[in-house]
Write a protein that holds these residues in place. Structure first.
Motif, mmCIF file in Angstrom:
data_model
loop_
_atom_site.group_PDB
_atom_site.id
_atom_site.type_symbol
_atom_site.label_atom_id
_atom_site.label_comp_id
_atom_site.label_asym_id
_atom_site.label_seq_id
_atom_site.Cartn_x
_atom_site.Cartn_y
_atom_site.Cartn_z
ATOM 1 N N SER A 148 27.369 28.931 34.706
ATOM 2 C CA SER A 148 27.600 29.979 35.611
ATOM 3 C C SER A 148 29.161 29.906 35.973
ATOM 4 O O SER A 148 29.046 31.100 37.026
ATOM 5 C CB SER A 148 26.419 29.598 36.727
ATOM 6 N N SER A 149 29.779 29.461 35.579
ATOM 7 C CA SER A 149 31.246 29.886 36.005
ATOM 8 C C SER A 149 32.203 29.892 34.749
ATOM 9 O O SER A 149 31.945 29.540 33.649
ATOM 10 C CB SER A 149 31.824 28.795 36.660
ATOM 11 N N GLU A 150 33.262 30.402 35.219
ATOM 12 C CA GLU A 150 34.477 30.596 34.202
ATOM 13 C C GLU A 150 35.695 30.512 34.992
ATOM 14 O O GLU A 150 36.050 30.573 36.143
ATOM 15 C CB GLU A 150 34.480 31.958 33.343
ATOM 16 N N TRP A 151 37.066 30.370 34.151
ATOM 17 C CA TRP A 151 38.156 30.415 34.792
ATOM 18 C C TRP A 151 38.861 31.422 34.283
ATOM 19 O O TRP A 151 38.579 31.930 33.241
ATOM 20 C CB TRP A 151 38.825 28.999 34.671
ATOM 21 N N THR A 152 39.861 32.029 35.286
ATOM 22 C CA THR A 152 40.486 33.255 34.688
ATOM 23 C C THR A 152 41.858 32.915 34.756
ATOM 24 O O THR A 152 42.403 32.041 35.391
ATOM 25 C CB THR A 152 40.070 34.328 35.972
ATOM 26 N N PHE A 153 42.715 33.902 34.174
ATOM 27 C CA PHE A 153 44.124 33.936 34.152
ATOM 28 C C PHE A 153 44.487 35.419 34.551
ATOM 29 O O PHE A 153 43.968 36.332 33.959
ATOM 30 C CB PHE A 153 44.778 33.776 32.866
ATOM 31 N N THR A 154 45.212 35.558 35.836
ATOM 32 C CA THR A 154 45.585 36.710 36.199
ATOM 33 C C THR A 154 46.986 37.048 36.275
ATOM 34 O O THR A 154 47.602 36.005 36.582
ATOM 35 C CB THR A 154 45.037 37.071 37.898
ATOM 36 N N ILE A 155 47.618 37.948 35.905
ATOM 37 C CA ILE A 155 48.836 38.542 35.602
ATOM 38 C C ILE A 155 49.391 38.796 37.140
ATOM 39 O O ILE A 155 50.289 38.231 37.529
ATOM 40 C CB ILE A 155 49.281 39.595 34.509
ATOM 41 N N GLY A 156 48.710 39.694 37.719
ATOM 42 C CA GLY A 156 49.001 40.195 39.044
ATOM 43 C C GLY A 156 49.299 41.748 38.762
ATOM 44 O O GLY A 156 49.931 42.178 37.925
ATOM 45 N N GLU A 157 48.562 42.408 39.597
ATOM 46 C CA GLU A 157 48.432 43.830 39.523
ATOM 47 C C GLU A 157 49.862 44.644 39.707
ATOM 48 O O GLU A 157 50.208 45.565 39.036
ATOM 49 C CB GLU A 157 47.550 44.509 40.587
ATOM 50 N N ASP A 158 50.681 43.857 40.476
ATOM 51 C CA ASP A 158 51.735 44.199 40.897
ATOM 52 C C ASP A 158 53.061 44.048 39.658
ATOM 53 O O ASP A 158 53.787 45.174 39.428
ATOM 54 C CB ASP A 158 52.532 43.985 42.049
ATOM 55 N N SER A 159 52.760 43.216 38.845
ATOM 56 C CA SER A 159 53.515 43.048 37.429
ATOM 57 C C SER A 159 53.022 43.867 36.406
ATOM 58 O O SER A 159 53.677 44.225 35.673
ATOM 59 C CB SER A 159 53.259 41.581 36.975
ATOM 60 N N VAL A 160 51.534 44.246 36.411
ATOM 61 C CA VAL A 160 51.164 45.103 35.413
ATOM 62 C C VAL A 160 51.499 46.710 35.373
ATOM 63 O O VAL A 160 51.713 47.312 34.588
ATOM 64 C CB VAL A 160 49.687 44.930 35.212
ATOM 65 N N ASP A 161 51.721 47.140 36.821
ATOM 66 C CA ASP A 161 51.859 48.416 37.177
ATOM 67 C C ASP A 161 52.854 49.129 36.435
ATOM 68 O O ASP A 161 52.964 49.969 35.893
ATOM 69 C CB ASP A 161 51.827 48.758 38.550
ATOM 70 N N PRO A 162 54.324 48.104 36.555
ATOM 71 C CA PRO A 162 55.351 48.855 35.746
ATOM 72 C C PRO A 162 55.206 48.902 34.194
ATOM 73 O O PRO A 162 55.799 49.710 33.504
ATOM 74 C CB PRO A 162 56.244 47.918 36.245
ATOM 75 N N ILE A 163 54.441 48.129 33.756
ATOM 76 C CA ILE A 163 53.904 48.171 32.160
ATOM 77 C C ILE A 163 53.432 49.363 31.808
ATOM 78 O O ILE A 163 53.772 49.976 30.920
ATOM 79 C CB ILE A 163 53.277 46.716 31.868
#
Length: 129
Positions: free
Chosen positions: A114-129
């Motif tokens: 019932s669980s998973e782990w995530t890796f998040t880049i960060g929305e503010d780092s993705v926006d310039p891309i």
């Protein structure tokens, strides 16, 4: 020389076969059980592999009946048995240029349905891309 003479004179006069047969049987039993344990451990290691997979995230939009992707998040899930992840590389490439890269090494994750782990880049780092 006198202690050796006393030792030899007091040596028990018993049949060597009767004396050493149980010792040989015990030694053979120890060797066979060690080999059996080795084969059992090897069979277990070969048959119980963890399954690790990664997937991109998306949110289901009920009104438009579409899936809206969340490109800055990556989900991982482990099945079957604990997994030691030796290397985890997340990279974003635009053509042949690498824009973002992250490397994780040597961590353990345990299976949970019932669980998973995530890796998040960060929305503010993705926006310039």
């Amino acid at each position: 020389m006198e202690p050796f003479k006393i030792f030899i004179e007091n040596w028990p006069s018993s049949d060597l076969v009767a004396l050493y047969t149980p010792i040989c049987i015990a030694a053979v039993a120890v060797i066979v059980s060690w080999y059996s344990a080795h084969l059992s451990r090897r069979s277990f290691n070969l048959s119980s592999r963890p399954y690790v997979w990664a997937s991109n995230y998306g949110v289901i939009d009920q009104t438009n009946r579409t899936i809206t992707p969340i490109p800055w998040r990556l989900g991982y899930r482990v099945k079957n048995s604990p997994a030691q992840v030796i290397e985890n590389i997340v990279s974003i490439k635009l053509g042949s240029v690498e824009i973002f890269s992250h490397k994780g090494e040597n961590f353990v994750r345990f299976p949970d349905e019932s669980s998973e782990w995530t890796f998040t880049i960060g929305e503010d780092s993705v926006d310039p891309i």
